[in-house]
Motif scaffolding. Structure first.
Motif, short mmCIF file in Angstrom:
data_model
loop_
_atom_site.label_atom_id
_atom_site.label_comp_id
_atom_site.label_asym_id
_atom_site.label_seq_id
_atom_site.Cartn_x
_atom_site.Cartn_y
_atom_site.Cartn_z
N ALA A 144 40.62 45.30 39.81
CA ALA A 144 39.64 44.37 38.71
C ALA A 144 39.17 43.17 39.69
N SER A 145 40.10 42.50 40.55
CA SER A 145 39.40 41.53 41.36
C SER A 145 38.33 41.66 42.37
N GLU A 146 38.65 42.99 43.04
CA GLU A 146 37.64 43.67 43.85
C GLU A 146 36.39 43.94 43.11
N LYS A 147 36.49 44.56 41.79
CA LYS A 147 35.37 44.91 41.07
C LYS A 147 34.48 43.69 40.69
N ILE A 148 35.27 42.59 40.27
CA ILE A 148 34.61 41.51 40.03
C ILE A 148 33.93 40.85 41.32
N ASP A 149 34.73 40.93 42.15
CA ASP A 149 33.86 40.14 43.34
C ASP A 149 32.33 41.13 43.75
N GLN A 150 32.67 42.37 43.63
CA GLN A 150 31.48 43.40 43.80
C GLN A 150 30.38 42.91 42.94
N LEU A 151 30.87 42.90 41.48
CA LEU A 151 29.67 42.77 40.55
C LEU A 151 29.15 41.21 40.57
N GLN A 152 29.83 40.41 41.12
CA GLN A 152 29.23 38.85 41.32
C GLN A 152 28.21 38.97 42.27
N SER A 157 46.32 26.37 51.39
CA SER A 157 45.88 26.90 52.77
C SER A 157 46.04 28.55 52.84
N ASN A 158 47.10 28.86 52.00
CA ASN A 158 47.23 30.38 52.06
C ASN A 158 47.22 30.97 50.30
N ALA A 159 46.69 30.43 49.79
CA ALA A 159 46.30 30.57 48.29
C ALA A 159 45.53 31.63 48.02
N GLU A 160 44.64 32.24 48.99
CA GLU A 160 43.78 33.35 48.82
C GLU A 160 44.26 34.35 49.70
N LYS A 161 44.94 35.22 49.18
CA LYS A 161 45.29 36.53 49.58
C LYS A 161 44.45 37.75 49.18
N ALA A 162 44.47 38.78 50.15
CA ALA A 162 43.43 39.80 50.00
C ALA A 162 44.11 40.69 48.80
N PRO A 163 43.43 40.97 47.69
CA PRO A 163 43.89 41.71 46.61
C PRO A 163 45.02 42.87 46.93
N GLU A 164 44.92 43.62 48.06
CA GLU A 164 45.69 44.70 48.38
C GLU A 164 46.98 44.09 48.99
N ASN A 165 47.22 42.64 49.15
CA ASN A 165 48.44 41.93 49.76
C ASN A 165 49.07 41.52 48.38
N TRP A 166 48.71 41.28 47.43
CA TRP A 166 49.29 40.98 46.15
C TRP A 166 50.57 41.51 45.81
N THR A 167 51.69 40.96 45.46
CA THR A 167 52.96 41.63 45.04
C THR A 167 52.66 42.18 43.65
#
Length: 68
Positions: A58-66, A14-24
């Motif tokens: 990297a996660s954000e760049k991957i999303d962008q390129l996908q 339910s909360n497994a997907e956090k925005a990358p900027e919120n990753w610890t």
């Protein structure tokens, strides 16, 4: 009447997907898997591969390129 409360781990995704900027650990160097996948996406889209990205970047760049 007794109120039934659901255990917080009953829905583990339910909360497994956090925005990358919120990753610890988002400011750590990207993982090997991210680097490999990002390099492939960069080759496919003609983008330049940056091996100094953080996990979050990297996660954000991957999303962008996908989405290209």
């Amino acid at each position: 009447m007794e109120e039934i409360t659901q255990h917080p781990k009953a829905e583990p995704t339910s909360n497994a997907e956090k925005a990358p900027e919120n990753w610890t650990t988002g400011d750590e160097r990207m993982t090997g898997a991210q680097a490999s996948y990002l390099k492939t996406l960069c080759e496919e889209t003609g983008e330049e591969f940056d091996d100094s990205l953080t996990k979050a970047a990297a996660s954000e760049k991957i999303d962008q390129l996908q989405n290209k």
